[in-house]
Design a protein around this motif. Sequence first.
Motif, short mmCIF file in Angstrom:
data_model
loop_
_atom_site.label_atom_id
_atom_site.label_comp_id
_atom_site.label_asym_id
_atom_site.label_seq_id
_atom_site.Cartn_x
_atom_site.Cartn_y
_atom_site.Cartn_z
N THR A 122 -12.44 -49.65 38.08
CA THR A 122 -13.72 -49.15 38.54
C THR A 122 -14.69 -48.86 37.40
OG1 THR A 122 -12.82 -46.89 38.51
CG2 THR A 122 -12.67 -48.12 40.58
N ARG A 123 -14.24 -48.90 36.16
CA ARG A 123 -15.14 -48.60 35.06
C ARG A 123 -16.13 -49.73 34.85
NH1 ARG A 123 -11.48 -47.60 30.06
NH2 ARG A 123 -10.37 -49.32 31.04
N ASP A 124 -17.40 -49.36 34.70
CA ASP A 124 -18.44 -50.35 34.44
C ASP A 124 -18.64 -50.55 32.96
OD1 ASP A 124 -18.87 -50.59 37.16
OD2 ASP A 124 -20.46 -49.09 37.19
N VAL A 125 -18.30 -49.55 32.15
CA VAL A 125 -18.48 -49.63 30.70
C VAL A 125 -17.16 -49.30 30.01
CG1 VAL A 125 -19.73 -48.76 28.69
CG2 VAL A 125 -20.91 -48.97 30.89
N LEU A 126 -16.70 -50.21 29.17
CA LEU A 126 -15.47 -49.99 28.40
C LEU A 126 -15.88 -49.56 27.00
CD1 LEU A 126 -13.58 -53.25 29.45
CD2 LEU A 126 -13.38 -50.98 30.47
N THR A 127 -15.23 -48.52 26.48
CA THR A 127 -15.58 -48.01 25.16
C THR A 127 -14.35 -47.90 24.29
OG1 THR A 127 -15.33 -45.69 25.85
CG2 THR A 127 -17.52 -46.68 26.08
N ILE A 128 -14.56 -48.17 23.02
CA ILE A 128 -13.54 -47.95 22.00
C ILE A 128 -14.26 -47.63 20.71
CG2 ILE A 128 -13.36 -50.45 21.70
CD1 ILE A 128 -10.49 -49.94 20.62
N ALA A 129 -14.02 -46.42 20.20
CA ALA A 129 -14.80 -45.90 19.06
C ALA A 129 -16.28 -45.97 19.43
CB ALA A 129 -14.47 -46.66 17.79
N ASP A 130 -17.10 -46.62 18.59
CA ASP A 130 -18.53 -46.71 18.89
C ASP A 130 -18.91 -48.04 19.54
OD1 ASP A 130 -17.99 -48.22 16.66
OD2 ASP A 130 -19.82 -47.68 15.60
N LEU A 131 -17.89 -48.80 19.99
CA LEU A 131 -18.14 -50.07 20.66
C LEU A 131 -18.23 -49.84 22.17
CD1 LEU A 131 -18.21 -53.25 20.62
CD2 LEU A 131 -15.72 -53.14 20.90
N GLU A 132 -19.28 -50.36 22.79
CA GLU A 132 -19.46 -50.28 24.24
C GLU A 132 -19.58 -51.68 24.82
OE1 GLU A 132 -22.72 -47.85 25.39
OE2 GLU A 132 -21.81 -45.99 24.67
N VAL A 133 -18.79 -51.94 25.87
CA VAL A 133 -18.85 -53.22 26.57
C VAL A 133 -19.28 -52.94 28.01
CG1 VAL A 133 -17.58 -55.30 27.22
CG2 VAL A 133 -16.97 -54.08 25.11
N ASP A 134 -20.51 -53.29 28.33
CA ASP A 134 -21.08 -53.04 29.65
C ASP A 134 -20.76 -54.24 30.54
OD1 ASP A 134 -22.76 -52.80 31.92
OD2 ASP A 134 -24.18 -51.57 30.79
N PHE A 154 -17.87 -63.07 25.31
CA PHE A 154 -17.86 -61.84 26.10
C PHE A 154 -16.57 -61.74 26.91
CE2 PHE A 154 -18.66 -59.06 29.64
CZ PHE A 154 -19.41 -58.03 29.09
N ALA A 155 -16.14 -62.84 27.51
CA ALA A 155 -14.90 -62.84 28.30
C ALA A 155 -13.71 -62.46 27.44
CB ALA A 155 -14.69 -64.21 28.93
N LEU A 156 -13.68 -62.96 26.21
CA LEU A 156 -12.59 -62.63 25.30
C LEU A 156 -12.62 -61.15 24.92
CD1 LEU A 156 -10.24 -63.26 23.42
CD2 LEU A 156 -11.89 -64.10 21.74
N LEU A 157 -13.80 -60.64 24.60
CA LEU A 157 -13.91 -59.23 24.24
C LEU A 157 -13.57 -58.34 25.42
CD1 LEU A 157 -14.63 -57.06 22.18
CD2 LEU A 157 -17.03 -57.27 22.89
N GLN A 158 -14.00 -58.72 26.61
CA GLN A 158 -13.68 -57.93 27.80
C GLN A 158 -12.17 -57.87 28.02
OE1 GLN A 158 -15.69 -59.13 31.40
NE2 GLN A 158 -14.26 -58.04 32.72
N LEU A 159 -11.50 -59.01 27.85
CA LEU A 159 -10.04 -59.04 28.00
C LEU A 159 -9.37 -58.09 27.02
CD1 LEU A 159 -7.53 -60.47 29.30
CD2 LEU A 159 -7.65 -62.09 27.40
N LEU A 160 -9.80 -58.13 25.77
CA LEU A 160 -9.23 -57.26 24.74
C LEU A 160 -9.54 -55.79 25.02
CD1 LEU A 160 -10.17 -59.52 21.72
CD2 LEU A 160 -7.83 -58.85 22.28
N ALA A 161 -10.76 -55.52 25.48
CA ALA A 161 -11.18 -54.14 25.73
C ALA A 161 -10.46 -53.55 26.94
CB ALA A 161 -12.70 -54.07 25.93
#
Length: 223
Positions: A122-134, A154-161
Amino acid sequence: MRILIVEDELKMASYLRKGLTEASYTVDIADNGRDGLFLALHENFDLVVLDVMLPELNGFEVLRRLRVQKQTPVLLLTARDTIDDKVAGLELGADDYLSKPFAYAEFLARIRSLLRRAPRGTRDVLTIADLEVDLIRRRVRRGETRIDLTAQEFALLQLLAERQGEVLTRTFITSQIWDMNFDSDTNVVDVAVKRVRAKIDNSFDKKLLHTVRGMGYVLEDRS
């Protein structure tokens, strides 16, 4: 991703767990319907592989009770190949149906298809440290810096996040992003990771995308 296999044929369950583990899934096993239902209701699984012919509670009954509380995707796995059985399983809420005997390649393809169709968190924004993936706006930021990515990056980063802290193998990444079997001579994953790393890490002091030698890649804050 975490998968529950409810199968009383221990040799079959072990075979499927070995294959799915090699494909980078986390697998739990129950060898009877009652234990399988308990785990499915009280643990968080991304998918349940459910045999129909089970001791204590059969697969249809497990599915019926599961659907009262949860909509976890379910792949029915059974030697019963009649139309009536298939219809009964689908009407009870099964997402797919595979008859024994089957080829493992088809089984894995069904698994991947169901997991792609399953709703994400359900999360719309994934965060890790100061990185935000909307995930809604398809935007990425590190602190105040906007980072532009291609659709594939973006798909690759989303998968990792989405799986931050988990080491993802090259095999798993190719199956999820490119939907293809991994060829050891193909460096498509390494090239893609290098491009993403250049954009999200190279200009920043804190590095988030790490290589785990001999295993794969992980997105995590190691500070």
